[in-house]
Design an enzyme around this catalytic site. Structure first.
Site, PDB file in Angstrom:
ATOM      1  CG  ASP A 117      -7.892   2.063   3.643  1.00 42.05           C
ATOM      2  OD1 ASP A 117      -8.335   2.198   2.484  1.00 42.05           O
ATOM      3  OD2 ASP A 117      -6.684   1.900   3.891  1.00 42.05           O
ATOM      4  CE  LYS A 118     -11.109  -2.381  -2.345  1.00 41.50           C
ATOM      5  NZ  LYS A 118     -10.089  -2.177  -3.416  1.00 41.50           N
ATOM      6  CG  HIS A 119      -5.920  -4.107   1.327  1.00 43.31           C
ATOM      7  ND1 HIS A 119      -4.901  -3.209   1.110  1.00 43.31           N
ATOM      8  CD2 HIS A 119      -5.460  -5.303   0.889  1.00 43.31           C
ATOM      9  CE1 HIS A 119      -3.870  -3.829   0.577  1.00 43.31           C
ATOM     10  NE2 HIS A 119      -4.177  -5.103   0.430  1.00 43.31           N
ATOM     11  CB  SER A 120      -8.802  -5.458  -3.223  1.00 42.03           C
ATOM     12  OG  SER A 120      -8.984  -6.558  -4.095  1.00 42.03           O
ATOM     13  CE  LYS A 224      -0.646  -3.118   2.455  1.00 39.99           C
ATOM     14  NZ  LYS A 224       0.037  -4.417   2.396  1.00 39.99           N
TER      15      LYS A 224
END
Length: 471
Positions: A117-120, A224
């Site tokens: 996953d990636k989050h910004s 999360k």
């Protein structure tokens, strides 16, 4: 390039207080058992610069989730944390408490290496998640992305997706698993089952001027991700005039805390520092950003958006052991954009999350003009003209959103621009731009007399865990 170290082999850095990376921390002796403190006492401790124990933090989060904490008390605690900070142990405890405030996600063991996953941290025009999740799915990954809504001046991924009629961001864990099996990705929000504590605090931060708190950002992002059971995570930490953090050093400070807390919680996590001195891509606004994300999945679109999608995706494929190098991973992501497989996964995700299949197909197969007819639109458009020749250079929670409004940048940084040429198209509802509004927008255009030039990549550096192999 050597393969990245496993989480078990990584030692987290010494605990430090976000905002003070001197390395001193405040580990101290283990907390002695005591009677649970009342919320006013917890708020007073943090307000006065004290340290909250793990039990204190769990008590606060429990009160938030179960409705015992009043809105004023939540806001007071957020502000106390914003002003006094938290050390890494406090931040880790807050992250874990938020993660455990709802259901934990469990996946088939065969998926372990594929879960990424990636989050910004958010920036103007940042629509990377809309492109990257389906692109990674097309590369064989499973992407259970739990995302958020807009904070401060930055748009939220969930808000953008909801501009597609019918898209449902609330999915049960069982529905998420079905989406991962059939599509390879989903983009969902917090719910009463998934990280509800963070959902409440996330909305409160937006209306209490605490968006930029390092420990609150860290706990919100990582809580999360802890419940997702990931093999690898990359956090896109943005800096610049169009981001929450204007300074690269502030962004590096947050990146260091994110990696340190993440490793301590068993995540294989890295943080990318990316520049946002201008909006990412050319479109700003919910519907407009969906359109631009689709253009990127056509193998076209702005070069800075494509560059960031491929580099972040390449880092994730490398970190999870699915590519030998970051460059090799980036090439695989680029191929998924060019051959249409990322767009196919996006169409499947739309249909799987409530969009009428016919609309999903029309959006993903239509031309840019056809797509614009299928999505919410602003009532009027208005263009601003360049005042001179030159090259553009750098220079309350839950309220409904106007999904069609926004702006299109009609020029790139470094492009030659003649006087009178349109450089910005505003999509608006209601009255024309006022004089002060028009002047404020025109002042955002900075012209120089230098020769035309190519804008640099927004990707600056990748912050890795202390023992991970580096290029």
């Amino acid at each position: 390039m050597a393969a990245p170290a496993t989480p078990g082999a990584q030692a987290p850095p010494a605990p430090v207080a976000p905002g003070d990376l001197s390395g001193e921390g405040s580990r101290g002796l283990p907390d002695a058992p005591s009677e649970p403190k009342q919320l006013p006492e917890l708020i007073r401790i943090k307000r006065d610069g004290g340290r909250l124990s793990e039990a204190d933090i769990r008590g606060f989060v429990d009160a938030v989730v179960n409705g015992r904490a009043q809105g004023a008390q939540i806001g007071a605690m957020l502000m106390a944390i914003r002003l006094q900070g938290m050390d890494l142990e406090e931040t880790s405890a807050l992250t874990q408490a938020l993660a455990e405030s709802g259901q934990q996600l469990e996946w088939p063991k065969a998926w372990h290496q594929q879960l990424v996953d990636k989050h910004s941290t958010g920036g103007v025009g940042d629509k990377v998640s809309l492109v990257l999740a389906p692109a990674l799915a097309a590369c064989g990954c499973k992407v259970p992305m739990i995302s958020g809504r807009g904070l401060a001046h930055t748009g939220g991924t969930l808000d953008k997706l909801e501009s597609v009629p019918g898209f449902n961001v609330i999915q049960s864990p069982e529905q998420m698993q079905e989406l991962l099996e059939q599509v390879g990705c989903c983009i969902v929000g917090q719910s009463k089952k998934l990280v509800p504590g963070d959902g409440i605090l996330y909305a409160a931060r937006d209306v209490t001027a605490t968006v930029d708190s390092l420990p609150l950002i860290t706990a919100s992002i990582l809580s999360k991700k802890v419940v997702e059971g990931l093999s690898a995570l990359v956090v896109d930490v943005k800096f610049g005039e169009a981001a929450i953090f204007p300074d690269q050093e502030q962004a590096r400070e947050l990146a260091t805390v994110l990696v340190g807390v993440g490793v301590g919680l068993g995540l294989r996590v890295a943080a990318a520092l990316t520049a946002m001195d201008k909006p990412l891509g050319r479109n700003v606004g919910h519907t407009l950003e969906v359109e631009e994300a689709l253009l990127c999945m056509d193998g076209a679109g702005p070069s800075d958006l494509r560059d960031l999608v491929t580099k972040l995706g390449g880092a994730l494929l490398w970190l999870s052991g699915q590519a030998e190098t970051q460059a090799a991973g980036a090439a695989r992501v680029a191929a998924a954009l060019d051959d249409g497989s990322a767009r196919d996964r996006f169409e499947q995700m739309l249909a799987g999350q409530g969009v009428d299949p016919g609309l999903a197909r029309a959006l993903c197969s239509g031309s840019p003009a056809q797509r614009r007819q299928l999505l919410p639109r602003a009532q009027e458009q208005e263009e601003l003209l360049s005042p001179a020749d030159g090259e553009p250079g750098r220079s309350r929670a839950g309220d409904p959103l106007r999904l069609g409004v926004g702006a299109e940048l009609l020029v790139d940084v470094g492009q030659r621009l003649s006087r009178g040429t349109p450089w910005l198209r505003v999509h608006r509802d209601g009255a024309q731009l006022s004089g002060p509004q028009r002047r404020a927008l025109q002042e955002a255009l900075v012209l120089s007399d230098r020769a035309p030039f190519a804008a640099p990549s927004p990707y600056a550096e990748l912050i890795l865990p202390p023992t991970a192999a580096q290029q």
